[in-house]
Structures are given as structure tokens and as C-alpha cells.
Motif scaffolding. Structure first.
Motif, short mmCIF file in Angstrom:
data_model
loop_
_atom_site.label_atom_id
_atom_site.label_comp_id
_atom_site.label_asym_id
_atom_site.label_seq_id
_atom_site.Cartn_x
_atom_site.Cartn_y
_atom_site.Cartn_z
N ARG A 331 0.82 -1.21 0.00
CA ARG A 331 0.00 0.00 0.00
C ARG A 331 0.86 1.26 0.00
O ARG A 331 0.58 2.22 -0.73
CB ARG A 331 -0.94 -0.02 1.20
N LYS A 332 1.90 1.28 0.81
CA LYS A 332 2.76 2.45 0.86
C LYS A 332 3.57 2.59 -0.43
O LYS A 332 3.80 3.70 -0.92
CB LYS A 332 3.69 2.38 2.07
N ALA A 333 4.03 1.47 -0.98
CA ALA A 333 4.83 1.52 -2.20
C ALA A 333 4.02 2.03 -3.38
O ALA A 333 4.56 2.69 -4.27
CB ALA A 333 5.41 0.14 -2.51
N ALA A 334 2.72 1.74 -3.42
CA ALA A 334 1.88 2.21 -4.52
C ALA A 334 1.80 3.72 -4.57
O ALA A 334 1.55 4.30 -5.64
CB ALA A 334 0.48 1.60 -4.40
N GLU A 335 2.06 4.38 -3.44
CA GLU A 335 2.03 5.84 -3.41
C GLU A 335 3.15 6.45 -4.25
O GLU A 335 3.09 7.63 -4.61
CB GLU A 335 2.12 6.33 -1.97
N VAL A 336 4.16 5.64 -4.56
CA VAL A 336 5.25 6.10 -5.44
C VAL A 336 4.70 6.44 -6.82
O VAL A 336 5.23 7.28 -7.53
CB VAL A 336 6.34 5.02 -5.54
N CYS A 337 3.62 5.78 -7.19
CA CYS A 337 3.02 5.95 -8.52
C CYS A 337 1.56 6.32 -8.38
O CYS A 337 0.69 5.44 -8.31
CB CYS A 337 3.18 4.67 -9.34
N PRO A 338 1.21 7.60 -8.30
CA PRO A 338 -0.19 8.01 -8.17
C PRO A 338 -1.05 7.39 -9.27
O PRO A 338 -0.70 7.43 -10.46
CB PRO A 338 -0.13 9.53 -8.31
N GLY A 339 -2.15 6.77 -8.86
CA GLY A 339 -3.04 6.12 -9.80
C GLY A 339 -2.83 4.62 -9.89
O GLY A 339 -3.69 3.90 -10.44
N LEU A 340 -1.73 4.12 -9.37
CA LEU A 340 -1.46 2.68 -9.38
C LEU A 340 -2.06 2.03 -8.14
O LEU A 340 -1.82 2.47 -7.02
CB LEU A 340 0.05 2.41 -9.42
N GLY A 412 0.22 4.29 -13.88
CA GLY A 412 -0.65 5.17 -13.12
C GLY A 412 -1.85 5.69 -13.90
O GLY A 412 -2.80 6.20 -13.31
N GLN A 413 -1.80 5.54 -15.25
CA GLN A 413 -2.90 6.02 -16.08
C GLN A 413 -4.04 5.00 -16.19
O GLN A 413 -5.11 5.31 -16.71
CB GLN A 413 -2.38 6.37 -17.47
N GLY A 414 -3.80 3.78 -15.72
CA GLY A 414 -4.84 2.77 -15.72
C GLY A 414 -5.18 2.26 -17.10
O GLY A 414 -4.54 2.60 -18.10
N GLY A 415 -6.21 1.40 -17.17
CA GLY A 415 -6.71 0.90 -18.44
C GLY A 415 -5.65 0.18 -19.26
O GLY A 415 -4.86 -0.61 -18.74
N LYS A 416 -5.62 0.48 -20.56
CA LYS A 416 -4.67 -0.16 -21.47
C LYS A 416 -3.23 0.20 -21.12
O LYS A 416 -2.31 -0.60 -21.34
CB LYS A 416 -4.97 0.26 -22.91
N LYS A 417 -3.04 1.40 -20.58
CA LYS A 417 -1.69 1.80 -20.17
C LYS A 417 -1.18 0.90 -19.04
O LYS A 417 -0.01 0.51 -19.02
CB LYS A 417 -1.69 3.26 -19.71
#
Length: 447
Positions: A331-340, A412-417
Motif C-alpha cells: 500500500r505504501k509503495a503504490a504511493e510512489v506511482c499516483p493512480g497505481l 498510473g494512467q490505468g486501463g490499457k496503459k
């Protein structure tokens, strides 16, 4: 658990496809049960873990990254668990847990045994007659041959290609790092499974867990090692092999001078004719190529490192501290990449190393709990715990490093990205589907 009868042995057809060895049993062969994300371990669910167990994912609240953070760059070629521990476990080993194999495994073929690296792996459709083995042994350049049982079991539609071996005889054929690890041979003597490292990562096997063979015994995955036999997913002892219905004497290892490998192969093929497979092993042979391909395509981490130069490099530091559980770390590591979503990191951690329990290095050279290639780590690794070191083996650095790498590829852009970013992590669309499926399971388990 009561002793189950061995299944009737059936013809086995073993073929080499796309550089790897596939052992496919015909009707009457056993099968083992797995879920969509890999083999399902037969475990006792502890209180508070039922939600994770139902979803087919690990209970991240109970897994501490601190235990894994002591790994170093000299990570072992062999990973083992402790002994069976309970009477219930030893009850599943059958006769292989007795004294016949146990004493022998400790008395011969140990670290001081003369190694005989195999140059050829021969797979036959049926038991190789003794006369054929003698003829192969009599070929020019052949110094040693030995036959082993083999075949395939299936885990919910996913095949495990196994050899059944006498630990004493097989130990000399193993790479030195494996031969020197007594835990491997003790596990085989107890009737347990020693899985190839690539199979552990590909199937998400968890060391120490049991896997139920349909119509047969439970198998405990006691150790992980790299045997250098393309397509062979693991080893069991001879008695366990009989209980699984593996075919006797269908696999042959041949030793001779490395420079004579081609001549050895030609001679063996001439003797065997059509229908048998002869796979060169070792550096420069087809076996070496197959191992590299298998490693780079099935759960070995962030690619080959050849595509990193053209991508933007992200921060070298990411403050996540040293959380006490993998749940908090992801959870904390995901903050490195907003949107992930943190669940994507958790899914990758499960597929790559079972959350730090099988850190490699892989046959392709991937390392650590998130299975980075060193070149990729050089570009995207971070110091997550603020100790001044970017340590590929530390989960506190590797997990935020994975977030860093994914973010640089648009996750972090979600979807296909996001899908493409996961594909960059491991160039396989089946890998992408597996990771995103596990991520959905984590999202359901930890809303």
C-alpha cells in the motif's frame, strides 16, 4: 491420511516443444488440483485468513517483509523449507519416508562426490530396454549413463513434469550448488517434491505447502532448486514416483566430454531412431537456450534490461519505511506511482516470488522479491527504507522499485496503459492476465 493406491502406469508421450520438454501422460495418468492463478495448496486456514484463502491469494497481513530483507546478492541456488514437522505431514510420504532412502541419501553422493554433468537428456515414449542402455553406454565418448522414471501429473489443468530419482544416484548429476545442499536430498528421501525454480515462479508454488494429486497422494513442496533440465518441473523420490504412476526408465542422462556433446547426440539418436527425444544440455547446447527462454517468459521479472535506455528514469528514493506486513508495504509503495493500485504490486509480488519466499536468482538472472534483472534495477531501483542503499534483494527497496518501473511505463494512467506497463514487466500477455486477475482477488479480499 490413509495410504492411497498407486495409479496404474500408462504409456507416456514426452516431446520437446518450443525449446522445452513437455511430459504428457495418456489416459490413466494422475492429475493435481490448481486454481486459475496456479496450483492450490492444501492448507489449514488459520483464523482471520479465510477471506484470503477463499480468494486464492496470500494473507498479506500475516506476511512480514522483515524476514526476507536479510537476503543478499549471493542468494542461494537452492531454497528449502524446514522438515515436515507434524505427524500428519510424514503420513503422506509413504514408504519413501522410511529408512531405506533416508540413510542412503546422507551417506553417499554428497558434496564430495565426483560431479558428472549431464550432456544429454534422453526421453523415451516407453521404458528403455537394458540392452539399449548398454548400447548407449558403449558409444564413443560416453562415460556414464543412468535411467530414471518420469511422467506428468496435472494440477487443475496445469501439468507438472516430474522425474523420480534415487537421491544417491542422482546427486552426482546435479549442479554443484544443488548437490551441496543436503536439504534437497533429505526432502526427496522423505517423499517430498523438490521443484525447479522456474516452475515455482511460473505456477506460484509456495514452499512448505501441500498440493493434492487427484486420485493420489499430497505432495509437499519442500525445496526449490535449479537442476538445468529443460522442461523438468521437479524431482520426487522413487517410491513417490511409483505412487504417482510415473513410467519406469523413460528418462536417461548421458555424461561425456563437453566438446563431444554433438557427437554424443548423433550417436544416441542413431541408436534410438524416431520417437525419442534427445536434448543437449549445458552451456551452448539447446538445453541452455531453452532455460533462458523459459526464464525470460514466465515470471522472471522486469524483462531483459534491453528496453530500459529509451524510457524515462524515475526517482531513486521512495520513502516507504519498513512496514511490518506485506499488506502495508504494498500500500505504501503504490504511493510512489499516483493512480497505481497497490493490488497490482501485490499480484506481481505473489507471481514473482510468493512475496519474498523464492527470491532467485532465476535461470535468466532475475533477482530479489520482485525479480528484477540487474540492468533494469540499475535504472529503476530505489532506496525505499532510507538506509542509503538500493538493494535489489530487500523488499523495502524492491517493491517501491517495482512501482517506480511500472509508473515509468504508464501504469498510473490505468486501463490499457496499465496492461502495457505490466506487459513491460514481463513480456507475456498471459502474465498480464494472471497478474490482473490476482489483483482483482486482492481487491475483493482487502476492500
Amino acid at each position: 491420511m490413509t495410504e492411497r493406491q498407486s495409479l496404474p502406469r500408462s504409456r507416456v508421450f514426452m516431446v520437446v516443444l518450443a525449446g522445452s520438454l513437455a511430459l504428457t501422460a495418456a489416459a490413466g495418468a494422475v492429475a493435481v488440483a490448481v486454481g486459475a492463478t496456479g496450483p492450490a495448496a492444501v492448507t489449514e486456514t488459520a483464523p482471520g485468513t479465510a477471506d484470503a484463502a477463499r480468494a486464492g491469494v496470500s494473507d498479506l497481513r500475516e506476511l512480514s517483509p522483515r524476514r526476507a530483507s536479510t537476503a543478499t546478492a549471493s542468494a542461494p541456488a537452492v531454497r528449502t523449507t524446514g522438515g515436515t514437522g507434524t505427524a500428519g505431514d510424514t503420513g503422506d510420504t509413504g514408504a519413501a519416508g522410511g529408512t531405506r532412502d533416508t540413510g542412503a541419501a546422507g551417506d553417499a553422493g554428497g558434496p564430495g562426490a565426483a560431479p558428472t554433468p549431464p550432456r544429454l537428456l534422453v526421453i523415451s515414449r516407453s521404458t528403455l530396454p537394458q540392452q539399449t542402455r548398454d548400447d548407449i553406454a558403449g558409444l564413443e565418448h560416453v562415460r556414464k549413463v543412468d535411467a530414471f522414471d518420469g511422467g506428468s501429473v496435472r494440477v487443475s489443468g496445469v501439468g507438472l513434469n516430474l522425474l523420480a530419482v534415487d537421491p544417491v544416484r542422482f546427486r552426482a548429476w546435479a549442479p554443484k550448488a544443488v548437490a551441496d545442499e543436503q536439504g534437497v536430498w533429505d526432502a526427496l528421501a522423505r517423499g517430498e517434491l523438490v521443484a525447479d525454480g522456474a516452475a515455482v515462479r511460473r505456477l506460484g508454488l509456495v514452499l512448505g505447502s501441500h498440493y493434492q494429486v487427484d486420485g493420489g497422494p499430497r505432495l509437499r513442496v519442500a525445496a526449490s532448486a535449479r537442476f538445468g533440465l529443460p522442461g523438468v518441473d521437479g524431482l520426487v523420490g522413487q517410491e513417490t514416483g511409483r505412487r504417482l504412476g510415473l513410467l519406469p526408465g523413460v528418462a536417461l542422462l548421458v555424461h561425456g566430454p563437453a566438446k563431444a556433446t554433438d557427437a554424443l547426440g548423433a550417436g544416441v539418436r542413431k541408436l534410438l531412431g524416431a520417437g525419442s527425444q534427445v536434448v543437449p544440455l549445458g552451456a551452448g547446447g539447446a538445453g541452455g537456450t531453452a532455460r533462458a527462454k523459459a526464464g525470460t517468459g514466465t515470471g522472471t521479472g522486469t524483462g531483459t534490461g534491453t528496453e530500459t535506455a529509451s524510457r524515462p528514469q524515475a526517482a531513486r528514493r521512495a520513502s516507504v519505511g519498513r512496514p511490518g506486513s506485506y499488506l502495508e508495504l504494498y500500500r505504501k509503495a503504490a504511493e510512489v506511482c499516483p493512480g497505481l493500485s497497490w493490488t497490482v504490486l501485490a499480484a506481481i509480488g505473489q507471481v514473482e516470488s510468493s512475496h519474498g519466499r523464492n527470491n532467485g536468482p532465476s535461470s535468466a538472472g532475475a533477482q530479489g522479491p520482485m525479480q528484477f534483472m540487474p540492468a533494469t534495477w540499475k535504472a529503476y531501483g530505489v532506496d525505499g527504507d532510507g538506509d542509503g542503499v538500493r538493494d535489489i534483494w530487500s523488499p523495502y527497496d524492491a517493491v517501491p522499485g517495482a512501482a517506480n518501473y511500472l509508473c515509468a511505463n504508464g501504469a498510473g494512467q490505468g486501463g490499457k496503459k496499465l496492461e502495457k506497463a505490466v506487459w513491460f514487466y514481463n513480456h507475456s500477455w498471459s502474465y498480464v492476465r494472471k497478474v490482473l486477475g490476482i489483483a482483482e482477488a486482492y481487491a475483493r479480499t482487502y476492500p
